[in-house]
Motif scaffolding. Structure first.
Motif, PDB file in Angstrom:
ATOM      1  N   MET A 127      39.869  56.351  47.626  1.00  0.00           N
ATOM      2  CA  MET A 127      38.732  56.403  48.530  1.00  0.00           C
ATOM      3  C   MET A 127      37.991  55.076  48.460  1.00  0.00           C
ATOM      4  N   LYS A 128      37.839  54.457  49.579  1.00  0.00           N
ATOM      5  CA  LYS A 128      37.100  53.205  49.629  1.00  0.00           C
ATOM      6  C   LYS A 128      36.183  53.212  50.838  1.00  0.00           C
ATOM      7  N   ASN A 129      35.015  52.622  50.651  1.00  0.00           N
ATOM      8  CA  ASN A 129      34.059  52.443  51.737  1.00  0.00           C
ATOM      9  C   ASN A 129      33.750  53.745  52.481  1.00  0.00           C
ATOM     10  N   LEU A 130      33.277  54.720  51.759  1.00  0.00           N
ATOM     11  CA  LEU A 130      32.917  55.993  52.366  1.00  0.00           C
ATOM     12  C   LEU A 130      31.634  55.842  53.162  1.00  0.00           C
ATOM     13  N   ASP A 131      31.590  56.485  54.330  1.00  0.00           N
ATOM     14  CA  ASP A 131      30.344  56.464  55.090  1.00  0.00           C
ATOM     15  C   ASP A 131      29.400  57.528  54.519  1.00  0.00           C
ATOM     16  N   HIS A 132      28.200  57.580  55.063  1.00  0.00           N
ATOM     17  CA  HIS A 132      27.168  58.466  54.521  1.00  0.00           C
ATOM     18  C   HIS A 132      27.620  59.931  54.507  1.00  0.00           C
ATOM     19  N   SER A 133      28.236  60.404  55.578  1.00  0.00           N
ATOM     20  CA  SER A 133      28.646  61.816  55.631  1.00  0.00           C
ATOM     21  C   SER A 133      29.767  62.113  54.637  1.00  0.00           C
ATOM     22  N   GLN A 134      30.680  61.169  54.453  1.00  0.00           N
ATOM     23  CA  GLN A 134      31.746  61.350  53.469  1.00  0.00           C
ATOM     24  C   GLN A 134      31.180  61.359  52.054  1.00  0.00           C
ATOM     25  N   LEU A 135      30.202  60.504  51.815  1.00  0.00           N
ATOM     26  CA  LEU A 135      29.565  60.455  50.502  1.00  0.00           C
ATOM     27  C   LEU A 135      28.828  61.768  50.232  1.00  0.00           C
ATOM     28  N   GLN A 136      28.185  62.317  51.243  1.00  0.00           N
ATOM     29  CA  GLN A 136      27.488  63.591  51.086  1.00  0.00           C
ATOM     30  C   GLN A 136      28.483  64.722  50.817  1.00  0.00           C
ATOM     31  N   LYS A 137      29.625  64.721  51.526  1.00  0.00           N
ATOM     32  CA  LYS A 137      30.658  65.727  51.285  1.00  0.00           C
ATOM     33  C   LYS A 137      31.159  65.647  49.849  1.00  0.00           C
ATOM     34  N   LEU A 138      31.360  64.436  49.366  1.00  0.00           N
ATOM     35  CA  LEU A 138      31.812  64.241  47.993  1.00  0.00           C
ATOM     36  C   LEU A 138      30.771  64.763  47.011  1.00  0.00           C
ATOM     37  N   LYS A 139      29.512  64.491  47.283  1.00  0.00           N
ATOM     38  CA  LYS A 139      28.433  64.988  46.421  1.00  0.00           C
ATOM     39  C   LYS A 139      28.427  66.518  46.395  1.00  0.00           C
ATOM     40  N   ASN A 140      28.605  67.140  47.558  1.00  0.00           N
ATOM     41  CA  ASN A 140      28.647  68.605  47.626  1.00  0.00           C
ATOM     42  C   ASN A 140      29.852  69.162  46.874  1.00  0.00           C
ATOM     43  N   GLU A 141      30.995  68.481  47.003  1.00  0.00           N
ATOM     44  CA  GLU A 141      32.189  68.914  46.279  1.00  0.00           C
ATOM     45  C   GLU A 141      31.966  68.830  44.771  1.00  0.00           C
ATOM     46  N   ILE A 142      31.315  67.777  44.331  1.00  0.00           N
ATOM     47  CA  ILE A 142      31.013  67.626  42.907  1.00  0.00           C
ATOM     48  C   ILE A 142      30.129  68.775  42.425  1.00  0.00           C
ATOM     49  N   GLN A 143      29.117  69.115  43.191  1.00  0.00           N
ATOM     50  CA  GLN A 143      28.232  70.217  42.810  1.00  0.00           C
ATOM     51  C   GLN A 143      28.999  71.535  42.728  1.00  0.00           C
ATOM     52  N   ASP A 144      29.883  71.770  43.704  1.00  0.00           N
ATOM     53  CA  ASP A 144      30.690  72.996  43.690  1.00  0.00           C
ATOM     54  C   ASP A 144      31.616  73.030  42.485  1.00  0.00           C
ATOM     55  N   ARG A 145      32.236  71.897  42.197  1.00  0.00           N
ATOM     56  CA  ARG A 145      33.176  71.827  41.067  1.00  0.00           C
ATOM     57  C   ARG A 145      32.454  71.965  39.722  1.00  0.00           C
ATOM     58  N   LYS A 146      31.215  71.483  39.638  1.00  0.00           N
ATOM     59  CA  LYS A 146      30.446  71.658  38.405  1.00  0.00           C
ATOM     60  C   LYS A 146      30.233  73.144  38.129  1.00  0.00           C
TER      61      LYS A 146
END
Length: 65
Positions: A1-20
């Motif tokens: 993953m390189k150069n994620l836009d804001h929405s992709q970064l937010q999706k990643l953040k949400n995925e991290i929260q779910d995985r935690k």
């Protein structure tokens, strides 16, 4: 993953929260030293590292990179 836009970064953040939350359940089910828990934790660490790296990149180059 390189150069994620804001929405992709937010999706990643949400995925991290779910995985935690999922990791907590796995830890409770198998114990903290069980191989399943450790492997899941390592995958979560990888996601967190991507998020940190991408967030830092956005801060360095600005929002319109």
């Amino acid at each position: 993953m390189k150069n994620l836009d804001h929405s992709q970064l937010q999706k990643l953040k949400n995925e991290i929260q779910d995985r935690k939350a999922e990791l907590i359940g796995i830890g409770l089910k198998y114990g903290l030293s069980h191989q399943e828990t450790i492997q899941f934790s390592q995958r979560l660490d990888d996601l967190i590292n991507v998020y940190v790296r991408e967030s830092a990149h956005k801060k360095r180059v600005g929002p319109n990179y």
